[in-house]
Design an enzyme around this catalytic site. Structure first.
Site, short mmCIF file in Angstrom:
data_model
loop_
_atom_site.label_atom_id
_atom_site.label_comp_id
_atom_site.label_asym_id
_atom_site.label_seq_id
_atom_site.Cartn_x
_atom_site.Cartn_y
_atom_site.Cartn_z
CB SER A 26 -0.96 -0.05 1.20
OG SER A 26 -1.92 0.97 1.12
CG ASP B 11 7.24 4.57 -12.01
OD1 ASP B 11 7.82 3.48 -12.15
OD2 ASP B 11 5.99 4.67 -12.05
CE LYS C 190 -5.06 -2.13 0.70
NZ LYS C 190 -5.62 -0.76 0.65
#
Length: 532
Positions: A287, A298, A312
């Protein structure tokens, strides 16, 4: 004329409003279904042979519906809501101790730094025999919080037996707010490398992060340890990422069926926007942890080291119900800046299999295989990082840049059984309690302890004997196989009891393979941030 009740998600949760409309659309169907259930409850209550607990039946119905949707939508009772809020808001009101009930005796394991109990002189190893006028000999674990917690400013009197003291000690303690920190450890791992370990994302997480990092002068590199961090508050994950990424960088975006896309953008001068960064993750990182790791990866801001994360990535909105209970309803998905969906695939109505996935990864050996990251994935799951155009992968979770297999020497059924039966913890508590004065004399500082303290074979034999009394048969071959790990863990637990969690991790990390790999990555940092 039918009343049309429209369910719509507003900025702060579920909004219910009425309008007049006839028709056979979704809103009319919703109205009919609501009336149908009300009708059912009415006849159940008025006509069934025996008295029915309609509250319990309604809760069961809600749970059943939510369980068929996805693994993370859930019903929360009003009692559970109190505990949920307490665990994430960062404080509760009480005296500030960690405790254990051992052989019918309430033992103080640790006092929380700065808490009321520590301020009046209580310490780990104290045995509480009376709370006010109530004897607590034989008390059960679940009753302790009810006696010790209470509103700020109220007084409680504790009668304590302490080894080395001839008579019981009496402490009058004024209850206060007790901080619950999300930062387990923060220290300089090398002269220029800071190490921070976050156990979850709470209301205080970013403040703790900023304070800790600000206090570590000379920190040119940062190892952010998110292993075992199951998530928490989304805003804290976003704010922490903001301190790592340059202004204007997309951190994460959410989007759902009725929830429009919402972008979270870095917009403040961060405390660590420059400098070498390594983020540690494992199969239990989930999460909010995955949001941070995904954004760092990224944007090529740092190197992700470890094992693939849990996956999650569903957004829940907590919606209060009339009786102070709540539902936690999935409304959208998290996407990393490159567009990857964090949530791993799941089958509706199969929550048990979903949560057992991590255990399957253990038993299959996937987490121990060096080549498990090399499995070929379809092109549809391949993405490019936003700055250097490196290949990263979707399909659920965050796949690290550098894979570190699970150390098989850390996996021992025998040792895990001893932990599960509290044999290890109880031994350590008793050992420190019995030898505290000598330990404090011989090891005046942690640095001396780290350099000189040795866990010997006699200590391990004592634990084995204690385990036998609890019905755990010795396994000599297994003990020899994992003995280095056993000794390191025991030393770390003793350090924790003498000092705090910070010192626990300083001991453990000295032998931690993933931490060592992180240091290697920092030494060859540019090698990992290359264009494909």
């Amino acid at each position: 004329m039918l009343k049309k009740w429209i369910l719509s998600f507003g900025c702060f949760g579920l909004v219910l409003f009425a309008g007049a409309q006839e028709g056979n659309g979704p809103s009319s169907r919703l109205m009919i279904d609501a009336q149908k259930y009300n009708q059912f409850l009415y006849y159940l209550n008025r006509g069934y042979l025996e008295k029915v607990d309609t509250e319990k039946s309604t809760e069961a119905a809600i749970r059943a519906v939510l369980s068929e949707l996805d693994p993370h939508s859930a019903y929360i009772t009003k009692e559970e809501m109190l505990r949920v809020n307490e665990s994430f808001e960062g404080n509760f009101e009480g005296i500030g101790i960690e405790f254990n009930v051992l052989n019918d005796t309430l033992i103080v394991v640790n006092t929380i730094a700065g808490g009321p109990a520590q301020q009046v002189g209580m310490r780990g190893g104290d045995r509480i025999i009376k709370v006010d006028t109530v004897s607590v000999i034989g008390i059960t674990q679940d009753r302790v919080p009810k006696l010790l917690r209470g509103p700020k400013g109220t007084l409680v009197e504790l009668t304590v037996i302490r080894k080395g003291e001839e008579h019981p000690l009496v402490f009058k303690i004024e209850r206060d707010k007790i901080p619950m920190n999300s930062l387990d450890a923060a220290y300089m791992l090398t002269p220029n490398t800071a190490y921070l370990k976050l156990n979850r994302f709470m209301a205080t997480t970013v403040d703790e992060f900023k304070t800790a990092l600000s206090n570590m002068s000379g920190a040119e590199n940062l190892i952010l340890d998110l292993r075992g961090n199951g998530g928490g508050f989304l805003d804290q994950a976003i704010d922490l990422s903001d301190h790592l990424l340059p202004d204007g960088a997309l951190i994460v975006y959410t989007e759902g069926r009725v929830i429009p896309r919402n972008d979270a953008i870095a917009q403040i001068p961060g405390i660590f926007e420059k400098g070498k960064l390594v983020v540690l993750v494992d199969e239990e990182s989930a999460s909010a942890s995955e949001i941070v790791a995904g954004a760092v990866q990224d944007w090529d801001r740092g190197i992700i080291v470890g094992r693939p994360t849990f996956g999650k990535g569903l957004v829940q909105r907590q919606i209060p119900l009339l009786d102070s209970s709540a539902i936690r309803l999935t409304v959208a998905r998290y996407h990393t800046p490159s567009g990857r969906v964090i949530q791993r695939p799941y089958d509706q109505g199969h929550a048990r299999e979903y949560y057992e996935n991590v255990m399957k990864r253990y038993t299959s050996g996937e987490l121990m295989k060096t080549d498990s990251m090399a499995q070929e994935l379809p092109d549809s799951l391949k993405y490019e990082t936003l700055r250097l155009k490196r290949t990263v992968y979707g399909g659920g979770g965050i796949r690290p840049d550098v894979f570190v297999p699970l150390d098989s020497s850390l996996v021992s059924k025998y040792w895990s059984t001893l932990f599960g039966k509290r044999v290890i913890n109880d031994y350590v508590v008793d050992y420190v309690d019995t030898n505290r004065k000598k330990l404090e004399k011989d090891y005046a500082s942690f640095d001396v302890f780290q350099k000189s303290f040795v866990v010997d074979d006699d200590m391990i034999r004592a634990i084995v004997a204690k385990g036998e009394k609890e019905g755990v048969a010795p396994d000599e071959q297994e003990i020899e196989r994992v003995k280095p790990t056993i000794k390191a863990q025991l030393k770390a637990l003793i350090a924790q009891k003498l000092w705090d969690f910070n010192e626990y991790y300083r001991v453990v990390n000295a032998e931690d393979r993933m931490v060592r790999k992180a240091l290697e990555v920092l030494d060859e940092y540019e090698k990992y941030l290359i264009v494909n």
